[in-house]
Design an enzyme around this catalytic site. Sequence first.
Site, short mmCIF file in Angstrom:
data_model
loop_
_atom_site.label_atom_id
_atom_site.label_comp_id
_atom_site.label_asym_id
_atom_site.label_seq_id
_atom_site.Cartn_x
_atom_site.Cartn_y
_atom_site.Cartn_z
N TYR A 123 0.84 -1.21 0.00
CA TYR A 123 0.00 0.00 0.00
C TYR A 123 0.87 1.26 0.00
O TYR A 123 0.64 2.20 -0.78
CB TYR A 123 -0.91 -0.01 1.24
C1 UGA Z 1 -3.53 3.82 8.91
C2 UGA Z 1 -4.48 3.59 7.74
O1 UGA Z 1 -5.09 2.31 7.82
C3 UGA Z 1 -3.81 3.77 6.42
O2 UGA Z 1 -4.80 3.72 5.40
C4 UGA Z 1 -3.10 5.09 6.40
O3 UGA Z 1 -2.47 5.30 5.21
C5 UGA Z 1 -2.12 5.17 7.54
O4 UGA Z 1 -2.82 5.00 8.77
C6 UGA Z 1 -1.48 6.54 7.61
O5 UGA Z 1 -1.97 7.39 6.94
O6 UGA Z 1 -0.57 6.77 8.35
P1 UGA Z 1 -2.17 2.31 10.53
O7 UGA Z 1 -1.19 3.27 11.07
O8 UGA Z 1 -1.74 0.89 10.41
O9 UGA Z 1 -2.65 2.71 9.06
O10 UGA Z 1 -3.48 2.50 11.41
P2 UGA Z 1 -4.35 1.50 12.29
O11 UGA Z 1 -5.05 0.50 11.46
O12 UGA Z 1 -5.21 2.35 13.16
O13 UGA Z 1 -3.29 0.70 13.18
C7 UGA Z 1 -2.53 1.32 14.19
C8 UGA Z 1 -1.73 0.26 14.91
O14 UGA Z 1 -2.63 -0.60 15.62
C9 UGA Z 1 -0.92 -0.66 14.00
O15 UGA Z 1 0.33 -0.90 14.57
C10 UGA Z 1 -1.74 -1.95 13.95
O16 UGA Z 1 -0.99 -3.12 13.75
C11 UGA Z 1 -2.38 -1.96 15.30
N1 UGA Z 1 -3.64 -2.74 15.35
C12 UGA Z 1 -4.60 -2.54 14.41
C13 UGA Z 1 -3.81 -3.64 16.37
O17 UGA Z 1 -2.94 -3.84 17.22
N2 UGA Z 1 -4.99 -4.34 16.43
C14 UGA Z 1 -5.98 -4.15 15.51
O18 UGA Z 1 -7.03 -4.82 15.64
C15 UGA Z 1 -5.79 -3.24 14.49
#
Ligand code: UGA
Length: 316
Positions: free
Chosen positions: A151
């Site tokens: 992505y």
């Molecule tokens: C998010 C968005 O999903 C992306 O589309 C975007 O581009 C990105 O932010 C950005 O703009 O910076 P992410 O940082 O992975 O990606 O956001 P989350 O899905 O909220 O995850 C945050 C953290 O929580 C990650 O480390 C993930 O692994 C963790 N997580 C997520 C969990 O521990 N459990 C879950 O059920 C979901």
Amino acid sequence: MTKALVTGCAGFIGSHLTQRLLSEGVTVIGVDGFLDNYDVAAKLRNLGEIGNHPAFTFHSAMLQAQRWKDWLDGVDVVYHLAALPGVRNSWGKAFADYVNHNVLATQMLLEACLQQPKPPTVVVSSSSSVYGTMQGTFTDETAPLRPVSPYGVTKEAMEQICQVYVKAYGLRVTMLRYFTVYGPRQRPDMAFHRFIRQLLKGEQVVVYGNGQQSRDFTYVSDAVEANLLAARHALPGEIFNVGGDREIKLLDVLAIMGSLLNVTPKIVFQQGPAGDSLRTCADIQLARTRLGYRPKVTLEEGLRLQLADMRAQAKG
Ligand code: UGA
């Protein structure tokens, strides 16, 4: 500015941006292709929040349908939010869809803007995922791009194709790198949405990895504000980090959620899917000085607002 096109207007950030523009008297053309990356009913609810505003015209279509005559006529600013989002699902066969929706569709939009008698300003939504895992203290826009997910690679490619159109034709395109946006209507695959849903149901909270990963979380109204400021002040080809009030570890966020809900989260740690950045931390100095961007909503306040919204949704 009087007329705007919002691509992805039924999505999380797109629906908030559309509401804000309408509240400021802007005529909005909204396009959304209802990609099935999550429950389409949630996107319809987002649209419902916009309501039957007389200055809003909605087109249900993929950008690839290229109905530019309907969408771009008389438009001063395009806010390009339509995308296939999410870092963890972008592996395998899905990558072709990510390329299609994040790179190819963007190039079609740029080409169409160029054909307009007066090409509009374009504000493109990019992502902190172009950086990968951040090193050092804060990361500014000159840091090397080392995405750790397919992505992130498509978002980097999207930025590059925008720059090509800026350099070759002087198209007025600016890019915003959002840092993990949250708030009411957040996508259901994202961490805060999942955590709050699990906590409200009294379920275990699933944390990927050890919970020590950190993020610079950005409240949705601050991301919306950055779009408006960029449309007004940014120069062609400029790129801005759009971050929140601070960097925080996931386990510390869960502690705040627990205290807001008066519960002790029961956490289960799982190995997460690949593609996760271990750390993001935005240097927003450029957005501050060039755009006047200041994140206004603290994490505590933003979490309270998302929680209240999800509680209301759960009660139906
Ligand atoms: C998010 C968005 O999903 C992306 O589309 C975007 O581009 C990105 O932010 C950005 O703009 O910076 P992410 O940082 O992975 O990606 O956001 P989350 O899905 O909220 O995850 C945050 C953290 O929580 C990650 O480390 C993930 O692994 C963790 N997580 C997520 C969990 O521990 N459990 C879950 O059920 C979901």
